[in-house]
Enzyme design. Sequence first.
Site, PDB file in Angstrom:
ATOM      1  N   GLU A   1      -1.430  -5.150   4.251  1.00 43.52           N
ATOM      2  CA  GLU A   1      -2.500  -5.552   3.331  1.00 43.52           C
ATOM      3  C   GLU A   1      -2.240  -7.010   2.972  1.00 43.52           C
ATOM      4  OE1 GLU A   1      -4.199  -2.212   0.514  1.00 43.52           O
ATOM      5  OE2 GLU A   1      -3.115  -3.621  -0.736  1.00 43.52           O
TER       6      GLU A   1
ATOM      7  N   ARG B   1      -2.102  -2.079  -7.583  1.00 39.27           N
ATOM      8  CA  ARG B   1      -1.522  -2.886  -6.519  1.00 39.27           C
ATOM      9  C   ARG B   1      -0.615  -3.976  -7.102  1.00 39.27           C
ATOM     10  NH1 ARG B   1      -2.554   0.646  -3.278  1.00 39.27           N
ATOM     11  NH2 ARG B   1      -3.609   0.339  -1.286  1.00 39.27           N
TER      12      ARG B   1
ATOM     13  N   CYS C   1     -14.487  -1.611  23.968  1.00 41.66           N
ATOM     14  CA  CYS C   1     -13.960  -0.312  24.407  1.00 41.66           C
ATOM     15  C   CYS C   1     -14.985   0.800  24.146  1.00 41.66           C
ATOM     16  CB  CYS C   1     -12.641  -0.004  23.695  1.00 41.66           C
ATOM     17  SG  CYS C   1     -12.834   0.403  21.943  1.00 41.66           S
TER      18      CYS C   1
ATOM     19  N   CYS D   1     -15.607   1.193  20.400  1.00 43.77           N
ATOM     20  CA  CYS D   1     -16.420   0.123  19.803  1.00 43.77           C
ATOM     21  C   CYS D   1     -17.873   0.194  20.265  1.00 43.77           C
ATOM     22  CB  CYS D   1     -15.834  -1.243  20.151  1.00 43.77           C
ATOM     23  SG  CYS D   1     -14.336  -1.646  19.220  1.00 43.77           S
TER      24      CYS D   1
ATOM     25  N   CYS E   1     -10.910   1.715  17.207  1.00 45.71           N
ATOM     26  CA  CYS E   1     -10.970   0.903  18.429  1.00 45.71           C
ATOM     27  C   CYS E   1      -9.785   1.308  19.297  1.00 45.71           C
ATOM     28  CB  CYS E   1     -10.880  -0.576  18.052  1.00 45.71           C
ATOM     29  SG  CYS E   1     -10.571  -1.704  19.427  1.00 45.71           S
TER      30      CYS E   1
ATOM     31  N   CYS F   1      -6.818  -3.350   3.198  1.00 48.47           N
ATOM     32  CA  CYS F   1      -6.667  -1.889   3.270  1.00 48.47           C
ATOM     33  C   CYS F   1      -7.356  -1.176   2.106  1.00 48.47           C
ATOM     34  CB  CYS F   1      -5.204  -1.459   3.376  1.00 48.47           C
ATOM     35  SG  CYS F   1      -5.058   0.334   3.583  1.00 48.47           S
TER      36      CYS F   1
ATOM     37  N   CYS G   1     -12.374  -4.580  19.188  1.00 46.95           N
ATOM     38  CA  CYS G   1     -12.452  -5.407  20.399  1.00 46.95           C
ATOM     39  C   CYS G   1     -13.903  -5.623  20.810  1.00 46.95           C
ATOM     40  CB  CYS G   1     -11.657  -4.775  21.539  1.00 46.95           C
ATOM     41  SG  CYS G   1     -12.448  -3.313  22.256  1.00 46.95           S
TER      42      CYS G   1
ATOM     43  N   ARG H   1      -4.492   0.424  19.995  1.00 45.61           N
ATOM     44  CA  ARG H   1      -3.945   1.461  19.112  1.00 45.61           C
ATOM     45  C   ARG H   1      -2.659   2.093  19.664  1.00 45.61           C
ATOM     46  NH1 ARG H   1      -1.588   4.045  16.428  1.00 45.61           N
ATOM     47  NH2 ARG H   1      -2.114   5.422  14.687  1.00 45.61           N
TER      48      ARG H   1
ATOM     49  N   CYS I   1       0.865  -1.186   0.000  1.00 41.91           N
ATOM     50  CA  CYS I   1       0.000   0.000   0.000  1.00 41.91           C
ATOM     51  C   CYS I   1       0.896   1.229   0.000  1.00 41.91           C
ATOM     52  CB  CYS I   1      -0.893  -0.023   1.242  1.00 41.91           C
ATOM     53  SG  CYS I   1      -1.833   1.481   1.516  1.00 41.91           S
ATOM     54  N   HIS I   2       0.331   2.354  -0.456  1.00 43.33           N
ATOM     55  CA  HIS I   2       1.112   3.590  -0.455  1.00 43.33           C
ATOM     56  C   HIS I   2       1.568   3.989   0.946  1.00 43.33           C
ATOM     57  CE1 HIS I   2       1.819   5.432  -4.284  1.00 43.33           C
ATOM     58  NE2 HIS I   2       2.386   6.389  -3.573  1.00 43.33           N
TER      59      HIS I   2
HETATM   60  P1  NAD Z   1      -1.872   5.918  -5.196  1.00 41.31           P
HETATM   61  O1  NAD Z   1      -0.551   6.569  -5.162  1.00 41.31           O
HETATM   62  O2  NAD Z   1      -2.008   4.628  -5.912  1.00 41.31           O
HETATM   63  O3  NAD Z   1      -2.925   6.930  -5.845  1.00 41.31           O
HETATM   64  C1  NAD Z   1      -2.826   8.313  -5.697  1.00 41.31           C
HETATM   65  C2  NAD Z   1      -3.314   8.962  -6.980  1.00 41.31           C
HETATM   66  O4  NAD Z   1      -3.337  10.380  -6.762  1.00 41.31           O
HETATM   67  C3  NAD Z   1      -2.412   8.714  -8.192  1.00 41.31           C
HETATM   68  O5  NAD Z   1      -3.177   8.265  -9.293  1.00 41.31           O
HETATM   69  C4  NAD Z   1      -1.807  10.101  -8.481  1.00 41.31           C
HETATM   70  O6  NAD Z   1      -1.576  10.333  -9.864  1.00 41.31           O
HETATM   71  C5  NAD Z   1      -2.898  10.996  -7.935  1.00 41.31           C
HETATM   72  N1  NAD Z   1      -2.440  12.346  -7.587  1.00 41.31           N
HETATM   73  C6  NAD Z   1      -1.246  12.715  -7.047  1.00 41.31           C
HETATM   74  N2  NAD Z   1      -1.212  14.055  -6.884  1.00 41.31           N
HETATM   75  C7  NAD Z   1      -2.405  14.522  -7.322  1.00 41.31           C
HETATM   76  C8  NAD Z   1      -2.957  15.825  -7.418  1.00 41.31           C
HETATM   77  N3  NAD Z   1      -2.273  16.902  -7.035  1.00 41.31           N
HETATM   78  N4  NAD Z   1      -4.198  15.953  -7.911  1.00 41.31           N
HETATM   79  C9  NAD Z   1      -4.904  14.852  -8.316  1.00 41.31           C
HETATM   80  N5  NAD Z   1      -4.422  13.603  -8.276  1.00 41.31           N
HETATM   81  C10 NAD Z   1      -3.186  13.443  -7.769  1.00 41.31           C
HETATM   82  O7  NAD Z   1      -2.343   5.775  -3.695  1.00 41.31           O
HETATM   83  P2  NAD Z   1      -3.473   4.884  -2.980  1.00 41.31           P
HETATM   84  O8  NAD Z   1      -2.919   3.575  -2.623  1.00 41.31           O
HETATM   85  O9  NAD Z   1      -4.740   4.966  -3.770  1.00 41.31           O
HETATM   86  O10 NAD Z   1      -3.625   5.716  -1.620  1.00 41.31           O
HETATM   87  C11 NAD Z   1      -4.088   7.059  -1.648  1.00 41.31           C
HETATM   88  C12 NAD Z   1      -3.839   7.750  -0.318  1.00 41.31           C
HETATM   89  O11 NAD Z   1      -4.664   7.162   0.690  1.00 41.31           O
HETATM   90  C13 NAD Z   1      -2.404   7.630   0.201  1.00 41.31           C
HETATM   91  O12 NAD Z   1      -2.100   8.877   0.845  1.00 41.31           O
HETATM   92  C14 NAD Z   1      -2.495   6.526   1.242  1.00 41.31           C
HETATM   93  O13 NAD Z   1      -1.458   6.627   2.201  1.00 41.31           O
HETATM   94  C15 NAD Z   1      -3.858   6.834   1.819  1.00 41.31           C
HETATM   95  N6  NAD Z   1      -4.558   5.735   2.495  1.00 41.31           N
HETATM   96  C16 NAD Z   1      -5.352   6.084   3.543  1.00 41.31           C
HETATM   97  C17 NAD Z   1      -6.107   5.122   4.202  1.00 41.31           C
HETATM   98  C18 NAD Z   1      -7.000   5.489   5.323  1.00 41.31           C
HETATM   99  O14 NAD Z   1      -7.563   4.596   5.989  1.00 41.31           O
HETATM  100  N7  NAD Z   1      -7.240   6.762   5.603  1.00 41.31           N
HETATM  101  C19 NAD Z   1      -6.022   3.781   3.774  1.00 41.31           C
HETATM  102  C20 NAD Z   1      -5.222   3.478   2.660  1.00 41.31           C
HETATM  103  C21 NAD Z   1      -4.498   4.465   2.036  1.00 41.31           C
HETATM  104  N1  AHE Z   2       0.961   7.277  11.324  1.00 47.88           N
HETATM  105  C1  AHE Z   2       0.423   8.433  10.638  1.00 47.88           C
HETATM  106  C2  AHE Z   2      -1.034   8.262  10.309  1.00 47.88           C
HETATM  107  C3  AHE Z   2      -1.246   7.195   9.303  1.00 47.88           C
HETATM  108  C4  AHE Z   2      -2.714   7.068   9.012  1.00 47.88           C
HETATM  109  O1  AHE Z   2      -3.471   8.051   9.003  1.00 47.88           O
HETATM  110  N2  AHE Z   2      -3.125   5.856   8.787  1.00 47.88           N
HETATM  111  C5  AHE Z   2      -4.480   5.564   8.353  1.00 47.88           C
HETATM  112  C6  AHE Z   2      -4.440   4.274   7.638  1.00 47.88           C
HETATM  113  S1  AHE Z   2      -3.417   4.306   6.222  1.00 47.88           S
HETATM  114  C7  AHE Z   2      -3.605   2.765   5.619  1.00 47.88           C
HETATM  115  O2  AHE Z   2      -2.936   2.664   4.456  1.00 47.88           O
HETATM  116  C8  AHE Z   2      -5.434   5.360   9.514  1.00 47.88           C
HETATM  117  O3  AHE Z   2      -6.377   4.598   9.441  1.00 47.88           O
HETATM  118  N3  AHE Z   2      -5.239   6.028  10.577  1.00 47.88           N
HETATM  119  C9  AHE Z   2      -6.004   5.846  11.775  1.00 47.88           C
HETATM  120  C10 AHE Z   2      -5.135   5.243  12.839  1.00 47.88           C
HETATM  121  O4  AHE Z   2      -5.639   4.962  13.919  1.00 47.88           O
HETATM  122  O5  AHE Z   2      -3.927   5.054  12.571  1.00 47.88           O
HETATM  123  C11 AHE Z   2       0.558   9.686  11.475  1.00 47.88           C
HETATM  124  O6  AHE Z   2       0.311  10.753  10.915  1.00 47.88           O
HETATM  125  O7  AHE Z   2       0.942   9.558  12.652  1.00 47.88           O
HETATM  126 ZN    ZN Z   3      -2.884   0.866   3.426  1.00 47.69          ZN
END
Ligand code: NAD
Ligand code: AHE
Ligand code: ZN
Length: 379
Positions: A70, A374, A102, A105, A113, A177, A99, A117, A47-48
């Site tokens: 993942e 991926r 908590c 949850c 949860c 993920c 869990c 964490r 994953c990214h």
């Molecule tokens: P990815 O790198 O495959 O996709 C990102 C996309 O954004 C790419 O297609 C890229 O060309 C595009 N992009 C980059 N800059 C841009 C801009 N300025 N404007 C428009 N598009 C732009 O990444 P991914 O695996 O799809 O993950 C995306 C993000 O989500 C990452 O930051 C990752 O860490 C985060 N993430 C968060 C969670 C969560 O639970 N919050 C879970 C998984 C991933």
């Molecule tokens: N460790 C980073 C935060 C990273 C983050 O926001 N993680 C996401 C999942 S990314 C999955 O690819 C998330 O779910 N966060 C909630 C959590 O509890 O971690 C930081 O900034 O400290």
């Molecule tokens: Zn991820």
Amino acid sequence: MSTAGKPIQCTAAVAYAAKQPLTIETITVGAPRAHEVRIKILNTAICHTDAYTLSGADPEGAFPVVLGHEGAGIVESVGPDVTNVKVGDHVIPLYTAECGKCKFCLSGKTNLCGSVRDTQGRGVMPDGTSRFTNSKGEPLLHFMGCSTFSEYTVVADVSVVAIDPTAPFESVCLLGCGVTTGYGAATKTANVQKGDTVAVFGAGTVGLSVAQGAQRREASRIIIVDINDNKEKVSREFGATDFVNPTKLPAGQTIVQKLIEMTDGGLDYTFDCTGNVNVMRDALEACHKGWGTSVIIGVAAAGKEISTRPFQLVTGRVWKGSAFGGVKGRSEMGGLIKDYQNKKLKVDEFITARRPFAEINDGFEDLHNGTCLRTVLKF
Ligand code: NAD
Ligand code: AHE
Ligand code: ZN
């Protein structure tokens, strides 16, 4: 001969320092203790967020560490007091634990949860110790409660869910993920409804999964915004009705202006799936006055902050975030697997490369090739 209760030596990819390639080596994985589960990982994707932590940008990032979150595999053994999974179960490790007991949850308000964490963020098991050691006997940190870049890993029992054994590991590891995160952000966090207009910034696995969630909910318009033109075709395959490259707009026109013009005043829902804080602002400001909601999913580097004029919120736009798509992994993974099996949820389509685990560093390189969604690694 049973390995239960004994340490196991196996292959893992260890991140010894930020910005350095992972070292493929033999590590020792200790036996699971109380409320712990040892899993033989069959497949893991990259994953990214793994790349983000390896880059040194993660404020919680610490080394040496076994990254990866993942994955999918089979329970090899369980420690005392584990009741939710058993030896031989097919499972997915969960970086968002559940869990069921908590404050979080029980709130009915969040999938976050509180049970593990804190230790998870420090790279250790709930008892404060690591189950991983390298050949020099040095402890290695865990990552996101999963550490799937090891042939065997140990997770807390609250951080694992048993799945239908007929589901292919290679595909369902992506539900650990990216796919779940995007799909859940659309269908749970935003709860997109029929006829809503949606814009998704970033057409990676997360953004495309938002799009498929919005399509499932029969959104009337799904606009994908990405700076990479190569993403237009795949965006349309995942449900986009429109694709906009913000770097190709007429001189003087901003992406916010473009989206507002396209949608008669702005979107009902927007999603940041880039991790870029400037994009997050654009996503918020492209929302419709009075009710538009913008959901931040992307993970931004240490020190980065979001900003906008407070007036944007005063006038009714809502800014929120989503972790793991708002999905409670132990309660809801089964439904996602069924949706995948019933062809209501695309998962296989995200696999753009398959590699043996030994090629994990090439897999990290794949992330930059412009078409990667991926890369799935096989042990
Ligand atoms: P990815 O790198 O495959 O996709 C990102 C996309 O954004 C790419 O297609 C890229 O060309 C595009 N992009 C980059 N800059 C841009 C801009 N300025 N404007 C428009 N598009 C732009 O990444 P991914 O695996 O799809 O993950 C995306 C993000 O989500 C990452 O930051 C990752 O860490 C985060 N993430 C968060 C969670 C969560 O639970 N919050 C879970 C998984 C991933
Ligand atoms: N460790 C980073 C935060 C990273 C983050 O926001 N993680 C996401 C999942 S990314 C999955 O690819 C998330 O779910 N966060 C909630 C959590 O509890 O971690 C930081 O900034 O400290
Ligand atoms: Zn991820």
